[in-house]
Scaffold this active site. Structure first.
Site, PDB file in Angstrom:
ATOM      1  CD  GLU A  25      -8.000 -47.391  65.238  1.00  0.00           C
ATOM      2  OE1 GLU A  25      -7.615 -46.933  64.163  1.00  0.00           O
ATOM      3  OE2 GLU A  25      -8.293 -46.669  66.212  1.00  0.00           O
ATOM      4  CD  GLU A  53       9.953 -53.747  44.799  1.00  0.00           C
ATOM      5  OE1 GLU A  53      10.429 -53.715  43.658  1.00  0.00           O
ATOM      6  OE2 GLU A  53      10.566 -54.205  45.778  1.00  0.00           O
ATOM      7  CB  CYS A  71      -5.702 -40.095  67.516  1.00  0.00           C
ATOM      8  SG  CYS A  71      -7.219 -39.371  66.944  1.00  0.00           S
ATOM      9  CE  LYS A  94      -5.357 -45.151  67.323  1.00  0.00           C
ATOM     10  NZ  LYS A  94      -6.500 -44.715  66.569  1.00  0.00           N
ATOM     11  CE1 TYR A 131     -10.717 -44.858  60.497  1.00  0.00           C
ATOM     12  CE2 TYR A 131     -13.089 -44.760  60.266  1.00  0.00           C
ATOM     13  CZ  TYR A 131     -11.823 -44.460  59.788  1.00  0.00           C
ATOM     14  OH  TYR A 131     -11.665 -43.773  58.618  1.00  0.00           O
ATOM     15  CB  CYS A 169      -7.375 -36.161  68.834  1.00  0.00           C
ATOM     16  SG  CYS A 169      -5.809 -36.576  68.063  1.00  0.00           S
ATOM     17  CG  HIS A 200      14.145 -54.203  44.506  1.00  0.00           C
ATOM     18  ND1 HIS A 200      13.029 -55.006  44.575  1.00  0.00           N
ATOM     19  CD2 HIS A 200      15.234 -55.027  44.547  1.00  0.00           C
ATOM     20  CE1 HIS A 200      13.418 -56.276  44.647  1.00  0.00           C
ATOM     21  NE2 HIS A 200      14.748 -56.305  44.640  1.00  0.00           N
TER      22      HIS A 200
HETATM   23  P1  NDP Z   1     -18.121 -46.237  63.478  1.00  0.00           P
HETATM   24  O1  NDP Z   1     -19.322 -45.529  63.010  1.00  0.00           O
HETATM   25  O2  NDP Z   1     -16.912 -46.293  62.627  1.00  0.00           O
HETATM   26  O3  NDP Z   1     -18.511 -47.742  63.821  1.00  0.00           O
HETATM   27  C1  NDP Z   1     -19.584 -48.047  64.645  1.00  0.00           C
HETATM   28  C2  NDP Z   1     -19.718 -49.558  64.697  1.00  0.00           C
HETATM   29  O4  NDP Z   1     -20.703 -49.890  65.654  1.00  0.00           O
HETATM   30  C3  NDP Z   1     -20.168 -50.165  63.373  1.00  0.00           C
HETATM   31  O5  NDP Z   1     -19.559 -51.404  63.218  1.00  0.00           O
HETATM   32  C4  NDP Z   1     -21.675 -50.310  63.576  1.00  0.00           C
HETATM   33  O6  NDP Z   1     -22.247 -51.361  62.855  1.00  0.00           O
HETATM   34  C5  NDP Z   1     -21.713 -50.664  65.050  1.00  0.00           C
HETATM   35  N1  NDP Z   1     -22.995 -50.344  65.660  1.00  0.00           N
HETATM   36  C6  NDP Z   1     -23.645 -49.168  65.618  1.00  0.00           C
HETATM   37  N2  NDP Z   1     -24.778 -49.240  66.343  1.00  0.00           N
HETATM   38  C7  NDP Z   1     -24.840 -50.479  66.836  1.00  0.00           C
HETATM   39  C8  NDP Z   1     -25.756 -51.161  67.648  1.00  0.00           C
HETATM   40  N3  NDP Z   1     -26.853 -50.558  68.110  1.00  0.00           N
HETATM   41  N4  NDP Z   1     -25.513 -52.449  67.956  1.00  0.00           N
HETATM   42  C9  NDP Z   1     -24.411 -53.046  67.510  1.00  0.00           C
HETATM   43  N5  NDP Z   1     -23.483 -52.461  66.750  1.00  0.00           N
HETATM   44  C10 NDP Z   1     -23.704 -51.190  66.405  1.00  0.00           C
HETATM   45  O7  NDP Z   1     -17.824 -45.596  64.877  1.00  0.00           O
HETATM   46  P2  NDP Z   1     -16.563 -45.647  65.824  1.00  0.00           P
HETATM   47  O8  NDP Z   1     -17.152 -45.390  67.152  1.00  0.00           O
HETATM   48  O9  NDP Z   1     -15.741 -46.863  65.634  1.00  0.00           O
HETATM   49  O10 NDP Z   1     -15.708 -44.414  65.344  1.00  0.00           O
HETATM   50  C11 NDP Z   1     -16.269 -43.102  65.358  1.00  0.00           C
HETATM   51  C12 NDP Z   1     -15.504 -42.202  64.448  1.00  0.00           C
HETATM   52  O11 NDP Z   1     -14.251 -41.931  65.000  1.00  0.00           O
HETATM   53  C13 NDP Z   1     -15.249 -42.795  63.084  1.00  0.00           C
HETATM   54  O12 NDP Z   1     -16.239 -42.381  62.187  1.00  0.00           O
HETATM   55  C14 NDP Z   1     -13.919 -42.263  62.705  1.00  0.00           C
HETATM   56  O13 NDP Z   1     -14.103 -41.183  61.834  1.00  0.00           O
HETATM   57  C15 NDP Z   1     -13.294 -41.791  63.984  1.00  0.00           C
HETATM   58  N6  NDP Z   1     -12.102 -42.587  64.305  1.00  0.00           N
HETATM   59  C16 NDP Z   1     -11.049 -42.585  63.453  1.00  0.00           C
HETATM   60  C17 NDP Z   1      -9.940 -43.329  63.738  1.00  0.00           C
HETATM   61  C18 NDP Z   1      -8.799 -43.336  62.791  1.00  0.00           C
HETATM   62  O14 NDP Z   1      -8.745 -42.473  61.938  1.00  0.00           O
HETATM   63  N7  NDP Z   1      -7.873 -44.272  62.897  1.00  0.00           N
HETATM   64  C19 NDP Z   1      -9.845 -44.123  64.950  1.00  0.00           C
HETATM   65  C20 NDP Z   1     -11.013 -44.075  65.757  1.00  0.00           C
HETATM   66  C21 NDP Z   1     -12.091 -43.324  65.431  1.00  0.00           C
HETATM   67  P3  NDP Z   1     -22.873 -51.143  61.390  1.00  0.00           P
HETATM   68  O15 NDP Z   1     -21.744 -51.199  60.459  1.00  0.00           O
HETATM   69  O16 NDP Z   1     -23.826 -52.283  61.249  1.00  0.00           O
HETATM   70  O17 NDP Z   1     -23.571 -49.823  61.416  1.00  0.00           O
END
Ligand code: NDP
Length: 477
Positions: free
Chosen positions: A194, A463, A59, A62, A190, A54, A458
């Site tokens: 982002e 709102e 976080c 970022k 996410y 983080c 407002h």
């Molecule tokens: P996520 O699990 O959110 O997303 C992973 C992404 O990668 C999905 O779109 C998934 O697709 C894709 N993916 C997975 N495997 C493959 C593959 N083999 N080939 C192609 N695409 C693939 O993980 P993140 O790494 O983005 O984030 C991890 C965690 O970090 C999140 O769960 C979140 O809790 C936390 N986080 C929170 C933030 C916030 O609160 N603002 C910011 C950043 C991270 P598919 O949908 O098809 O599985």
């Protein structure tokens, strides 16, 4: 390593602690500090930098970069309000240096808070020697009555394709010395969205490769559809149903595609080629348990390598606990902090506390932001067949003069039988701020009638939340 009994912890008598925490991220630091405040003798071992993902490469840095990226839009919008904004110039190294300085400051704050609480810090990698002893990289042994695993998660590498080593992950993103001109981001969670979005607003050409048909799988459908449109309007490009097949950096390829020598050539699973200066893979994260010696001492891991824990964050070994992303429950910083605090209060403070893993508010810091709490429409329908969906999309007031085409999306999901608000989703400026307060109302069991009875502020975008009167959809299963 040769052990010399004159150094503390070496030789037959290990250093003894009530609690040894492995991992100095959000969960581990909170647990260590609170346990020490409850009077426990606490050691914390961290192999990289205090603060964890983080603070160091997640976080915090970022969000600082998200702020930087938004100025681009604000300069453009200012003209509609009578400002003349001359040529602007963005300097990535300046942002990186200032960002890194702030991260270092925060790391220092973490360190001094721990030391101030009486926690003994050790640097380097720790592994379980046996069920009650933790071995440090220099060979010293720490005797632990209780052990807390708080080692977090790390970026998944993705499929092992030719040239995979040419891509970076989110850790590599924070090391970039210059803004890459052309970027391909793989993933649509996410992190992918982002980072893709901030790079786009800072001026890069960005293509997001999504293996499925939509972004943010598992999030609310209508919210995602709206966000996708808004992101497209920023110039972000999406390639849906596409996977990365190979990556190369050969001069021959560069010549054939007209790309520069340093450019990467990507081949997708349908044979299509793309050229980029940077390929960022953000395809999920895995719990950091490899090589910790956990299985050998009887700690059960699941198929992804996450430590399996009960409601008290206790593993299959009674004195070994785990909190945060390493348990792969709700992988968010505030949850790791809460789990760490509850663990410390329960084990060392004589106050048994469990953590509620439901009603979790969160925000995706794209521009515009998306934020949500409670159930999605699809989830709500499983339990609440009589579901009313109050939905509004509107042009925010600022856009009337700025000329910006962005529209705000807001949605409340209401169980008609009880009038309870089950979920809230929003896409728009400051939705990450707004969702925090909506989450409080859901925690209190707010009804739609309570929203209706609340006077509007407002003129604000918020709102809309208390003025949506007619459901856009009335489900009647
Ligand atoms: P996520 O699990 O959110 O997303 C992973 C992404 O990668 C999905 O779109 C998934 O697709 C894709 N993916 C997975 N495997 C493959 C593959 N083999 N080939 C192609 N695409 C693939 O993980 P993140 O790494 O983005 O984030 C991890 C965690 O970090 C999140 O769960 C979140 O809790 C936390 N986080 C929170 C933030 C916030 O609160 N603002 C910011 C950043 C991270 P598919 O949908 O098809 O599985």
């Amino acid at each position: 390593m040769t052990q010399t009994p004159t150094e503390p912890g070496l030789g037959p008598d290990p250093l003894a602690f009530d609690l040894v925490v492995i991992g100095g991220g959000s969960g581990g630091v909170r647990a260590a500090r609170i346990a020490a405040q409850h009077g426990a003798r606490v050691a914390l071992v961290e192999e990289y930098r205090l603060g964890g993902t983080c603070v160091i490469r997640g976080c915090v840095p970022k969000k600082l970069m998200v702020y930087a990226s938004r100025f681009a839009q604000e300069f453009a919008e200012a003209e509609g309000f009578g400002w003349s904004v001359g040529p602007t110039r963005f300097d990535w190294p300046t942002l990186k240096a200032r960002r890194d300085q702030e991260v270092a400051r925060l790391e220092g704050v973490y360190r001094s808070n721990l030391v101030g609480a009486g926690v003994t810090l050790f640097e380097g990698r720790a592994v379980m020697q046996d069920a009650h002893r933790v071995r440090l990289a220099d060979g010293r042994l720490l005797q632990a009555t209780t052990v807390l695993i708080a080692t977090g998660a790390r970026p998944e590498a993705g499929a092992d394709i030719p040239g995979a080593e040419l891509a970076i992950d989110s850790n590599g993103f924070f090391e970039l010395e210059q803004l890459p001109r052309r970027v391909v981001v793989q993933g649509a969670g996410y992190i992918a969205l982002e980072l893709a979005c901030l790079l786009r607003l800072l001026g890069a050409e960005v293509t997001v490769l999504v293996r499925g048909p939509r972004i943010l799988r598992g999030f609310d459908d209508a919210m995602c559809a709206h966000l996708q449109q808004e992101l497209l309007a920023t110039g972000l490009q999406f390639a849906f149903g596409r996977e990365l097949a190979s990556l190369s950096r050969s001069p021959a390829n560069a010549q054939a595609t007209g790309a520069g020598d340093s450019a990467l050539q990507l081949v997708l699973d349908n044979g299509q080629t793309l050229v980029a200066d940077c390929v960022l893979r953000a395809v999920g994260r895995s719990p950091n348990t490899a090589g910790l010696g956990l299985e050998a001492v009887g700690v059960q891991l699941d198929a992804k390598g996450a430590v399996q824990v009960d409601a008290q964050s206790r593993s299959s070994v009674a004195h070994i606990y785990a909190v945060g992303d390493v348990t792969n429950r709700v992988n968010l910083t505030p949850m790791a902090i809460r789990e760490g605090h509850a663990f410390a209060d329960s084990v060392f403070g004589k106050q048994l506390r469990t953590v509620d893993h439901t009603l979790v508010p969160s925000a995706v810091f794209t521009t515009p932001e998306a934020a949500m709490v409670g159930l999605t429409e699809a989830q709500a329908l499983i339990q609440y067949p009589q579901l009313d969906v109050y939905r509004s999309t509107f042009r925010p007031m600022k856009a009337t003069l700025s000329g910006h085409g962005a529209r705000v999306f807001m949605q409340l999901l209401v169980d008609r039988a009880s009038d309870r608000v089950l979920g809230f989703q929003m896409v728009g400026p400051d939705s990450g701020e707004l969702v925090q307060l909506v989450a409080v109302t859901l925690q209190l069991g707010a009804t739609k009638a309570a929203f209706d009875a609340t006077l509007a502020v407002h003129p604000t975008a918020a709102e809309e939340l208390v003025t949506m009167r007619t459901p856009a959809v009335r489900h009647n299963f």
